[in-house]
Design an enzyme around this catalytic site. Structure first.
Site, PDB file in Angstrom:
ATOM      1  N   TYR A  75      33.411  21.320  29.522  1.00 13.07           N
ATOM      2  CA  TYR A  75      34.422  22.464  29.138  1.00 13.07           C
ATOM      3  C   TYR A  75      33.354  23.410  28.674  1.00 13.07           C
ATOM      4  O   TYR A  75      33.847  24.712  28.877  1.00 13.07           O
ATOM      5  CB  TYR A  75      35.496  22.005  28.102  1.00 13.07           C
ATOM      6  CG  TYR A  75      36.413  22.943  27.895  1.00 13.07           C
ATOM      7  CD1 TYR A  75      37.518  22.884  28.237  1.00 13.07           C
ATOM      8  CD2 TYR A  75      35.979  23.794  26.847  1.00 13.07           C
ATOM      9  CE1 TYR A  75      38.612  23.880  27.893  1.00 13.07           C
ATOM     10  CE2 TYR A  75      37.136  24.955  26.526  1.00 13.07           C
ATOM     11  CZ  TYR A  75      38.327  24.895  26.933  1.00 13.07           C
ATOM     12  OH  TYR A  75      39.063  25.925  26.608  1.00 13.07           O
ATOM     13  N   PHE A 127      39.295  51.327  43.458  1.00  7.92           N
ATOM     14  CA  PHE A 127      39.766  50.420  44.156  1.00  7.92           C
ATOM     15  C   PHE A 127      41.335  50.538  43.526  1.00  7.92           C
ATOM     16  O   PHE A 127      41.585  50.678  42.539  1.00  7.92           O
ATOM     17  CB  PHE A 127      39.125  49.005  44.359  1.00  7.92           C
ATOM     18  CG  PHE A 127      39.648  48.135  45.262  1.00  7.92           C
ATOM     19  CD1 PHE A 127      40.042  48.354  46.397  1.00  7.92           C
ATOM     20  CD2 PHE A 127      40.282  47.077  44.644  1.00  7.92           C
ATOM     21  CE1 PHE A 127      40.713  47.429  47.334  1.00  7.92           C
ATOM     22  CE2 PHE A 127      40.879  46.197  45.332  1.00  7.92           C
ATOM     23  CZ  PHE A 127      40.966  46.342  46.738  1.00  7.92           C
ATOM     24  N   ASP A 128      42.078  49.867  44.705  1.00  9.16           N
ATOM     25  CA  ASP A 128      43.571  49.948  44.129  1.00  9.16           C
ATOM     26  C   ASP A 128      44.032  49.010  42.905  1.00  9.16           C
ATOM     27  O   ASP A 128      44.393  49.462  41.828  1.00  9.16           O
ATOM     28  CB  ASP A 128      44.408  49.714  45.261  1.00  9.16           C
ATOM     29  CG  ASP A 128      44.316  48.313  45.957  1.00  9.16           C
ATOM     30  OD1 ASP A 128      43.593  47.517  45.424  1.00  9.16           O
ATOM     31  OD2 ASP A 128      44.953  48.313  47.187  1.00  9.16           O
ATOM     32  N   ASP A 218      31.341  48.747  40.086  1.00  8.50           N
ATOM     33  CA  ASP A 218      32.210  47.997  40.607  1.00  8.50           C
ATOM     34  C   ASP A 218      31.593  47.345  42.025  1.00  8.50           C
ATOM     35  O   ASP A 218      31.750  48.147  42.876  1.00  8.50           O
ATOM     36  CB  ASP A 218      33.705  48.747  40.890  1.00  8.50           C
ATOM     37  CG  ASP A 218      34.690  47.908  41.605  1.00  8.50           C
ATOM     38  OD1 ASP A 218      34.398  46.495  41.886  1.00  8.50           O
ATOM     39  OD2 ASP A 218      35.803  48.131  41.525  1.00  8.50           O
ATOM     40  N   ALA A 220      31.526  44.863  43.900  1.00  8.88           N
ATOM     41  CA  ALA A 220      32.038  43.891  45.095  1.00  8.88           C
ATOM     42  C   ALA A 220      31.164  43.649  46.084  1.00  8.88           C
ATOM     43  O   ALA A 220      30.702  42.502  46.526  1.00  8.88           O
ATOM     44  CB  ALA A 220      33.342  44.085  45.354  1.00  8.88           C
ATOM     45  N   LYS A 261      33.731  38.676  47.511  1.00  3.46           N
ATOM     46  CA  LYS A 261      33.137  39.553  48.453  1.00  3.46           C
ATOM     47  C   LYS A 261      31.740  39.036  48.645  1.00  3.46           C
ATOM     48  O   LYS A 261      31.486  38.056  49.210  1.00  3.46           O
ATOM     49  CB  LYS A 261      33.216  41.199  48.341  1.00  3.46           C
ATOM     50  CG  LYS A 261      34.573  41.716  48.160  1.00  3.46           C
ATOM     51  CD  LYS A 261      35.727  41.133  47.992  1.00  3.46           C
ATOM     52  CE  LYS A 261      37.009  41.594  47.854  1.00  3.46           C
ATOM     53  NZ  LYS A 261      37.065  42.667  46.617  1.00  3.46           N
ATOM     54  N   HIS A 452      54.752  46.992  50.715  1.00  2.83           N
ATOM     55  CA  HIS A 452      54.118  46.448  52.048  1.00  2.83           C
ATOM     56  C   HIS A 452      54.041  45.005  51.953  1.00  2.83           C
ATOM     57  O   HIS A 452      54.113  44.422  52.899  1.00  2.83           O
ATOM     58  CB  HIS A 452      52.913  47.146  52.217  1.00  2.83           C
ATOM     59  CG  HIS A 452      51.777  46.789  51.285  1.00  2.83           C
ATOM     60  ND1 HIS A 452      52.086  47.310  49.813  1.00  2.83           N
ATOM     61  CD2 HIS A 452      50.726  46.089  50.978  1.00  2.83           C
ATOM     62  CE1 HIS A 452      50.889  46.825  49.046  1.00  2.83           C
ATOM     63  NE2 HIS A 452      50.126  45.919  49.843  1.00  2.83           N
TER      64      HIS A 452
END
Ligand SMILES: *Cc1c(COP(=O)(O)O)cnc(C)c1O
Length: 461
Positions: A75, A127-128, A218, A220, A261, A452
């Protein structure tokens, strides 16, 4: 003598295989109707080549699977955490390393600490999920993409860059004290997976230093970005990609990553920085929402696989194959006259459906229509980035045409081979000849939020 063979091969051999979902056109027509022309509603086993996303869909290496077996599930203070921390510190140079279960968890925590009403976050492009988390905190997300980034047809080496002059104008208008962070997304996912140059990163760093604004990456797809710098930017051709990546991080004060990614794993992420005040607050939030500070919502084995993946991704043979396969797909589509965002990005190819299907009007979802045709004819799943995904509607609930109608073909890492890509190109060749037969779509029902994912559509008469 050193041969210079032209054929580019996958730089791996296959140890474990999984069958593809082989179906007939008849099967697929039934599947498509039952899914109401929404590809998110299709079972993955009915998809032949799945290019929906490159997020968490990659194949792990034998070494990573070995790490899965030796992962320490303690843990607190697990050995796997220290391996993870050492790898990220070594790569990024940041002292405070916080594990999270995926990229958006890092965003939720970071903007919980530094966001809020009246604040602005500036970026080459958010990014969204980043935008959503900035806005959820009450702050505003402002994009400053380089000029030319939206000219899809005209190639340029670094279409992911930020427009530094526009950023500076904005900082002067709003006041630097209202801008707690500048974030550079590498590569720039929202605008076609296009890279950011080292020169642009240095320029943004200088701007941030001038106004006392911290700069985060960011990151990724940091390795894909670093490889593009090696290929395209003057002075980097002879430098190891690892050194280029380290240099990118050196210019920043912190970073967060969706490990799904470029860490070559199916789940995970991190938030890293030098600011001890921010990291202390972030760890409080982490314990509240993700888990204790040495696992952050991940299993020990996940931490182990991320540490190994972060080393493997910087192998230049891998990156050569990776960037080359997206370019190969893009070149194949262009040969058939299929318009794409040019040049192809690092993680996939974006097809300009508006230009490809001029007979489908702006109100009839050209990109979604193309994505459905691609599935029907070839069993290939891409994703619409257009009017359905952006989901803007008028007072009567009718969808408004978006600025772009794209179908993204994202490439999972180390999953498909060149023959799979040749097949995708062949299907597009057929579609290019028979595109008049592709019909537009109309919406039957759609929820207010993120339409969507669950909208129901049908072909127009
Ligand atoms: C995927 C991604 C995220 C979000 O990460 P998740 O792991 O999907 O939560 C954030 N930023 C960029 C640039 C991404 O590509």
């Amino acid at each position: 003598m050193q041969h210079n063979w032209k054929t580019i091969i996958e730089p791996f051999k296959i140890k474990s295989v999984e069958p593809l979902g082989i179906t007939t056109r008849e099967d697929r027509l039934r599947v498509l109707e039952a899914a109401h022309y929404n590809l998110f509603n299709i079972k993955a086993e009915k998809v032949l080549i799945d290019l929906l996303t490159d997020s968490g869909t990659g194949a792990m290496s034998a070494a990573q699977w070995g790490g899965i077996m030796t992962g320490d599930e303690s843990y607190a203070g697990a050995r796997s955490y220290y391996n993870f921390e050492r790898e990220i510190k070594g790569l990024t140079g940041f002292d405070e390393v916080i594990p999270v279960h995926q990229g958006r968890a890092a965003e939720k925590i970071l903007f919980g600490v530094i966001g809020g009403k009246g604040k602005y976050i500036i970026s080459n492009s958010h990014f969204d999920t980043t935008r959503a988390n900035v806005e959820y905190s009450g702050a505003q997300a402002m994009d400053f993409p380089a000029k030319g980034a939206l000219d899809f047809d005209k190639p340029a080496p670094f279409k992911g860059n930020a427009d530094i002059a526009a950023m500076e104008k904005f900082i002067r208008e709003k006041g630097a004290k209202n801008i707690p962070l500048c974030v550079m997304t590498v590569t720039n996912n929202s605008l076609g997976g296009q890279p950011v140059s080292m020169e642009n990163l240095k320029g943004v760093q200088a701007l941030c230093l001038k106004y006392g604004i911290p700069l985060f990456l960011d990151c990724a797809r940091f390795a894909e970005n670093a490889y593009f710098i090696k290929l395209r930017e003057k002075g980097y051709a002879q430098r190891p990609v690892r050194e280029i990546a380290e240099k990118m991080f050196e210019l920043a004060d912190g970073a967060w990553m969706s490990a799904k990614k470029d860490a070559l794993v199916n789940m995970g992420g991190f938030l890293a920085m030098n600011n001890k005040d921010w990291s202390a607050k972030a760890r409080q939030m982490l314990i509240l929402t993700e888990g204790f500070s040495t696992y952050g919502g991940l299993a020990g084995r996940d931490l182990e696989a991320i540490a190994i993946g972060l080393r493997e991704v910087l192998d230049e043979n891998y990156l050569h194959y990776r960037i080359r396969s997206a370019a190969y797909l893009g070149e194949g589509l262009l040969k058939h006259g299929v318009p794409i965002i040019n040049p192809p990005g690092g993680h996939g190819v974006y097809v300009n459906a508006r230009k490809f299907l001029p007979h489908i009007g702006p109100g009839q979802f050209p990109a979604q229509s193309l994505a459905c045709a691609l599935y029907l004819e070839g069993g290939i799943r891409g994703v619409e980035i257009g009017s359905l995904m952006f989901g803007r509607r008028d007072a009567g609930g009718n969808f408004l045409p978006a600025a772009m109608e794209l179908v993204r073909l994202a490439m999972p890492r180390r999953v498909y081979t060149q023959s799979h890509i040749d097949y995708v190109i062949e299907v597009f060749g057929w579609l290019a000849k028979n595109k008049k037969g592709i019909k537009g779509l109309q919406v039957m029902e759609a929820p207010a939020i993120l339409p969507h994912f669950s909208a129901k559509l049908k072909p127009v008469k």
